[in-house]
Design a protein around this motif. Structure first.
Motif, short mmCIF file in Angstrom:
data_model
loop_
_atom_site.label_atom_id
_atom_site.label_comp_id
_atom_site.label_asym_id
_atom_site.label_seq_id
_atom_site.Cartn_x
_atom_site.Cartn_y
_atom_site.Cartn_z
N VAL A 119 0.85 -1.20 0.00
CA VAL A 119 0.00 0.00 0.00
C VAL A 119 0.88 1.25 0.00
O VAL A 119 0.60 2.23 -0.69
CB VAL A 119 -0.94 0.01 1.23
N TYR A 120 1.97 1.21 0.77
CA TYR A 120 2.93 2.33 0.76
C TYR A 120 3.54 2.50 -0.63
O TYR A 120 3.73 3.62 -1.11
CB TYR A 120 4.04 2.10 1.79
N VAL A 121 3.86 1.38 -1.26
CA VAL A 121 4.44 1.44 -2.61
C VAL A 121 3.44 2.08 -3.58
O VAL A 121 3.80 2.95 -4.39
CB VAL A 121 4.83 0.03 -3.09
N LYS A 122 2.19 1.68 -3.48
CA LYS A 122 1.14 2.25 -4.32
C LYS A 122 0.99 3.74 -4.05
O LYS A 122 0.84 4.55 -4.98
CB LYS A 122 -0.18 1.52 -4.04
N ARG A 123 1.05 4.11 -2.77
CA ARG A 123 0.93 5.53 -2.40
C ARG A 123 2.07 6.35 -2.99
O ARG A 123 1.87 7.46 -3.50
CB ARG A 123 0.90 5.68 -0.87
N ASN A 124 3.29 5.80 -2.93
CA ASN A 124 4.44 6.51 -3.47
C ASN A 124 4.32 6.74 -4.97
O ASN A 124 4.75 7.77 -5.48
CB ASN A 124 5.73 5.73 -3.16
N GLU A 125 3.76 5.77 -5.67
CA GLU A 125 3.58 5.93 -7.11
C GLU A 125 2.61 7.07 -7.42
O GLU A 125 2.81 7.83 -8.37
CB GLU A 125 3.06 4.61 -7.73
N ILE A 126 1.58 7.20 -6.61
CA ILE A 126 0.61 8.29 -6.81
C ILE A 126 1.26 9.63 -6.47
O ILE A 126 1.07 10.63 -7.18
CB ILE A 126 -0.64 8.06 -5.93
#
Length: 255
Positions: free
Chosen positions: A61-68
Motif C-alpha cells: 500500500v505504501y508502494v502504491k501511495r508513493n507511485e501516486i
C-alpha cells in the motif's frame, strides 16, 4: 514501673505473628507480580507478531501511495514546509534540491523491534552524485542503537556543510551553515537512553503515516487566504456602497 513479663512475651509473639504474615503477603504478591509479568511478555510477543504481519500488508500500500505521490508536483516539499517542526530545517537551497526528490520511504526491519530505515530516492541532480540517501537505526538488546547513513558526495561548487563535522547532542537539527541533507551523514552509537534523533522520529512517527494531512494544510491555508481576500473585498464594496448612499442623502437634503 514494673512490666508484667507475661504481657511482654505476649506482645513479642504478636509482633512475630504480624511480621510473618507481612512476609508471607509480600511473597504472595511477588508471585502474582511474576505471573503478571509473564502475561505481559506474552502479550508483547503477540503484539509484535501482529505488527510484523500488518507491516507486510502495509508495504504494498505504501508502494502504491508513493507511485501516486510521484504524479503530484512538489508533494514532499510542500508536506515538509507545512510541517510545524520540519519547515524550519530547509534552506532555500534545500528546497531546490527537493525538486529532484523522486520518492521518500520509511521501512521497518522485518523484526520491527530491531530497527528501521529512512530513504530519499533522488533523481540525477546538480547537487550530489548520490541517487539514494539512507539513514538506518539498528536497535540492540543491550540497549544501544547503531546509526548508519549516507555520506553525501557533494558536487564541486554546491552549498553543503563546508566539510565541518558538527557533534550534536539532544535534539538533532542542522546548523545554519548546513544543508538539511547533511543529516543523513550524522552517525553515532550511544546508549539508547542518551539517543534522541528528533528528525528521524518526526519523519517516521508523524510525517510518514499520513503526509497528505500536511500537504493539505498548505492547500487549506491558500483557500483560507483567498476567502479572507474575498471577505475583505466584500467589506470594501459594502463600505463604498454605504458612502454612495450617504452622498445621495446629502444631495437630496441640499435640494
Amino acid at each position: 514501673m514494673v512490666v508484667d513479663k507475661g504481657k511482654k512475651s505476649k506482645v513479642a509473639e504478636d509482633s512475630d505473628h504480624i511480621d510473618g504474615e507481612l512476609v508471607l503477603s509480600i511473597e504472595n504478591l511477588q508471585e502474582v507480580q511474576d505471573e503478571l509479568e509473564k502475561v505481559n511478555e506474552e502479550a508483547s510477543d503477540k503484539v509484535l507478531e501482529v505488527e510484523q504481519k500488518y507491516n507486510e500488508i502495509r508495504r504494498p500500500v505504501y508502494v502504491k501511495r508513493n507511485e501516486i505521490i510521484k504524479a503530484i508536483p512538489d508533494f514532499w516539499l510542500t508536506a515538509f514546509l507545512s510541517h510545524p517542526a520540519l519547515c524550519d530545517l530547509l534552506s532555500e537551497e534545500d528546497q531546490k534540491i527537493f525538486n529532484y526528490l523522486d520518492s521518500l520511504d520509511v521501512e521497518d526491519f522485518k523484526d520491527v523491534k530491531s530497527g528501521y530505515s529512512i530513504t530519499f530516492n533522488m533523481n540525477e541532480n546538480p547537487y550530489f552524485e548520490d541517487t539514494k540517501l539512507t539513514k538506518t537505526f539498528t536497535f540492540y538488546d543491550e540497549g544501544t542503537t547503531k546509526i548508519t547513513g549516507t555520506n553525501i558526495k557533494w558536487k564541486e561548487g554546491t552549498v553543503a556543510s563546508n566539510g565541518v563535522d558538527h557533534e550534536k547532542k539532544g535534539n538533532k537539527r542542522p546548523h545554519a551553515d548546513e544543508s538539511f541533507f547533511s543529516w543523513f551523514g550524522e552517525t553515532q552509537q550511544k546508549d539508547i537512553a542518551e539517543l534522541h534523533d528528533e528528525i528521524a522520529e518526526i519523519i517516521k512517527e508523524d510525517l510518514w503515516p499520513n503526509p497528505l494531512k500536511y500537504f493539505n494544510n498548505e492547500a487549506d491555508e491558500e483557500d483560507s487566504n483567498t476567502d479572507g481576500d474575498d471577505e475583505e473585498e466584500n467589506i470594501d464594496d459594502d463600505e463604498e456602497q454605504d458612502d454612495n448612499e450617504d452622498d445621495g442623502d446629502e444631495t437630496k437634503g441640499a435640494s
